[in-house]
Each structure stands twice: as structure tokens, then as C-alpha cells.
Write a protein that holds these residues in place. Sequence first.
Motif, short mmCIF file in Angstrom:
data_model
loop_
_atom_site.label_atom_id
_atom_site.label_comp_id
_atom_site.label_asym_id
_atom_site.label_seq_id
_atom_site.Cartn_x
_atom_site.Cartn_y
_atom_site.Cartn_z
N TYR A 84 9.24 0.60 12.76
CA TYR A 84 9.32 1.77 13.64
C TYR A 84 10.77 2.22 13.82
CZ TYR A 84 8.52 4.70 17.78
OH TYR A 84 8.47 5.74 18.67
N ASP A 85 11.68 1.28 14.01
CA ASP A 85 13.09 1.61 14.26
C ASP A 85 13.80 2.08 13.00
OD1 ASP A 85 12.76 0.88 16.90
OD2 ASP A 85 13.71 -1.09 16.67
N ASN A 86 13.59 1.35 11.90
CA ASN A 86 14.42 1.57 10.71
C ASN A 86 13.80 2.49 9.67
OD1 ASN A 86 16.82 -0.50 11.00
ND2 ASN A 86 14.99 -1.58 11.67
N TRP A 87 12.49 2.51 9.58
CA TRP A 87 11.84 3.35 8.60
C TRP A 87 11.37 4.67 9.20
CZ3 TRP A 87 11.27 2.44 3.33
CH2 TRP A 87 11.69 1.17 2.89
N GLY A 110 6.58 9.49 15.99
CA GLY A 110 5.28 9.02 16.44
C GLY A 110 5.44 7.93 17.48
N ARG A 111 4.32 7.45 18.00
CA ARG A 111 4.38 6.38 19.01
C ARG A 111 4.54 5.02 18.37
NH1 ARG A 111 -0.67 6.67 22.68
NH2 ARG A 111 0.28 4.72 23.39
N TYR A 112 3.92 4.82 17.21
CA TYR A 112 4.08 3.58 16.44
C TYR A 112 3.54 3.83 15.04
CZ TYR A 112 -0.55 3.04 18.62
OH TYR A 112 -1.83 3.26 19.09
N PRO A 113 3.84 2.95 14.08
CA PRO A 113 3.45 3.21 12.68
C PRO A 113 1.94 3.12 12.50
CG PRO A 113 5.19 1.55 12.84
CD PRO A 113 4.68 1.75 14.22
N SER A 114 1.45 3.82 11.49
CA SER A 114 0.04 3.72 11.13
C SER A 114 -0.21 2.43 10.36
CB SER A 114 -0.36 4.91 10.27
OG SER A 114 0.26 4.83 9.00
N THR A 115 -1.48 2.03 10.33
CA THR A 115 -1.86 0.85 9.54
C THR A 115 -1.47 1.02 8.08
OG1 THR A 115 -3.75 0.56 11.02
CG2 THR A 115 -3.76 -0.71 8.99
N GLY A 116 -1.68 2.22 7.55
CA GLY A 116 -1.34 2.47 6.16
C GLY A 116 0.13 2.30 5.88
N GLY A 140 -10.16 15.44 9.68
CA GLY A 140 -8.78 14.94 9.71
C GLY A 140 -8.20 15.07 11.09
N ALA A 141 -9.04 14.92 12.10
CA ALA A 141 -8.57 15.07 13.48
C ALA A 141 -7.53 14.02 13.84
CB ALA A 141 -9.76 14.97 14.45
N PHE A 142 -7.53 12.91 13.06
CA PHE A 142 -6.56 11.85 13.36
C PHE A 142 -5.12 12.34 13.22
CE2 PHE A 142 -5.15 10.99 9.02
CZ PHE A 142 -6.18 11.51 8.26
N ARG A 143 -4.91 13.40 12.46
CA ARG A 143 -3.56 13.94 12.29
C ARG A 143 -3.09 14.68 13.52
NH1 ARG A 143 -0.91 14.75 7.85
NH2 ARG A 143 -0.48 16.95 8.30
N PHE A 183 5.82 12.69 8.58
CA PHE A 183 7.05 11.93 8.38
C PHE A 183 6.79 10.72 7.50
CE2 PHE A 183 10.61 9.15 9.48
CZ PHE A 183 11.66 10.04 9.46
N GLU A 184 5.69 10.01 7.76
CA GLU A 184 5.34 8.86 6.94
C GLU A 184 5.11 9.28 5.49
OE1 GLU A 184 3.19 6.11 10.39
OE2 GLU A 184 2.06 6.73 8.62
N SER A 185 4.43 10.40 5.30
CA SER A 185 4.17 10.88 3.95
C SER A 185 5.46 11.22 3.22
CB SER A 185 3.26 12.11 4.01
OG SER A 185 3.00 12.63 2.72
N ASN A 186 6.40 11.85 3.91
CA ASN A 186 7.68 12.20 3.28
C ASN A 186 8.45 10.96 2.84
OD1 ASN A 186 7.27 14.96 3.54
ND2 ASN A 186 8.30 15.10 5.51
N ILE A 187 8.40 9.91 3.66
CA ILE A 187 9.07 8.66 3.27
C ILE A 187 8.43 8.09 2.01
CG2 ILE A 187 9.53 6.27 3.93
CD1 ILE A 187 9.79 7.20 6.80
N THR A 188 7.11 8.13 1.97
CA THR A 188 6.39 7.63 0.80
C THR A 188 6.78 8.40 -0.46
OG1 THR A 188 4.52 7.00 2.21
CG2 THR A 188 4.12 7.16 -0.15
N LEU A 189 6.86 9.70 -0.34
CA LEU A 189 7.25 10.53 -1.49
C LEU A 189 8.69 10.25 -1.91
CD1 LEU A 189 5.62 13.92 -0.44
CD2 LEU A 189 4.85 12.37 -2.25
N THR A 190 9.55 10.00 -0.94
CA THR A 190 10.95 9.67 -1.26
C THR A 190 11.03 8.35 -2.01
OG1 THR A 190 11.77 10.86 0.69
CG2 THR A 190 13.22 9.19 -0.28
N LEU A 191 10.26 7.36 -1.58
CA LEU A 191 10.24 6.06 -2.26
C LEU A 191 9.76 6.22 -3.70
CD1 LEU A 191 8.75 3.83 0.58
CD2 LEU A 191 11.03 3.61 -0.42
N ALA A 192 8.77 7.10 -3.90
CA ALA A 192 8.29 7.34 -5.26
C ALA A 192 9.35 8.04 -6.11
CB ALA A 192 7.00 8.17 -5.21
#
Length: 247
Positions: free
Chosen positions: A163-166, A171-177, A215-218, A227-236
Motif C-alpha cells: 500500500y505504501d510503496n506500490w 484507494g483504502r487498501y490493495p485489491s486481492t488481485g 463491474g460495480a466493484f470499480r 491506478f493498480e492497472s497502470n502499475i501493472t501495465l508499467t511492469l509489463a
Amino acid sequence: MFTLALLFIKLQGERSPKGINETIQELFEIIPGDRDQLLERSNSRCRRCAVVGNSGNLKQSQYGQEINNHDFVFRMNKAPTVGFESDVGCKTTHHFVYPESYRELGENVSMVLIPFKTLDLRWVISALTTGTINHTYIPVPRKIKVNKDKILIYHPVFIKYVYDNWLQHHGRYPSTGFLSIIFALHVCDEVDLYGFGADSKGNWHHYWENNPSSGAFRQTGVHDGDFESNITLTLASIDKIRFFKGR
């Protein structure tokens, strides 16, 4: 242990976590803590891991055999495989859950519990023994059939690190994914992602759902999916992971 209690308070707003010291002690008495094969490092070969998300972009992807060919296959929450084998595979080595997302697992599958609150630890103790807890904020299984030797606990300190570094407090906390992805980056030599992001039409939904526009979870505000998706794309983009987006 005081720091650990504070982490639980921050994650899901528990104002007064009850008996955190006793909870941890009781948990270690029930779960033997033997090292999982995933945590045993070897220099002899490359460890290939597939992290399989739940996106609708897996539909008609025909990724099943590719996924099965990995050394370790991580899945999460309520994701089914039966009936979807050609697209999502049938192999699972580790399944990431929290009490409210638990599903029955195969005999040889390791359960990775992500504890977002102290009650989550109380639940797994109860589910393996007395079966007295059957409700958190929604109904949860009273008993589970997981082998005690096949249970791993995702440390709250590591959740805070993610949560702090990535996520930089998005958000309030990271998703399970997302927690599954970062876990994989720390224990695997090669990480391949399947079933993350929107489908080809831009919809966010689960591959087993009949409503592709769901997709109401979004919109909950709990996780920052973009934000999580953008990090994933950056890693790729820097070749830290391989991202399979469906066909």
C-alpha cells in the motif's frame, strides 16, 4: 505486536481489535507453519508462475493450456475453473482469499489467507476448529476443509508495504488481485498475468458472469482499480511481467 494491531485498525477501520496477541498465538498453535514449497528457493531452475485474475477478457482466450504449463498457478477469490478450463485452465497451486471471498478448494491447493482485519484471523481459527463464526459483515463459511498444512497467511506488514510503496496510498487498501501480483514478483522468477483489466469492449466484469456490462466493484472506492492497472501495465512495459490481455 502493537504495530500489528494498528495495521489491522487502519486496513478496515476496526476501532478495538480484540485479543490480537492471543489471536496470533492461537493461530500458530493450529496452523503448523511448515514451509510451503513455493517459499523454498532453488538455483537449479527458473520458477514460472501464472497469476490468473477474474476478468471477462479470459472468455474465448484459449489460454487454458498455457496457464496449466506454469510451475505455479495463483487464483483468487471465488474464481471457478470447472466449465471454463479451455480459457482459464484447471491447475491451481495457490488460491488467495479472505473470509468473504472463500470458496472450496482442491485437496492439493494451498490457501493464502489475506487478513484485512483481526476478525479474519479469528475466522480461520474458528473455521478449522469450533465453527462458531459464520458472519463478518456478510455470511461466511462456518467450517472449511482446507488441510492445515496447506494454509499460508499474507502478513499485514507486507500488505502495508504494498500500500505504501506500490500504491502510494491510492484507494483504502490493495485489491486481492494486486496483492497476488506483488506476492508473485517476490517469489517467482517469471510472472505471467492472465485475466486482468477490461475486456476487448472496455467492460470490467468476471469471466463467469452473464452480464458483461457489470463491474460495480470499480465504483466502491475501496480499491483504485485504474491506478493498480497502470502499475501493472508499467511492469509489463519494462519486462518485469508478461501481460496477456485476451484474444
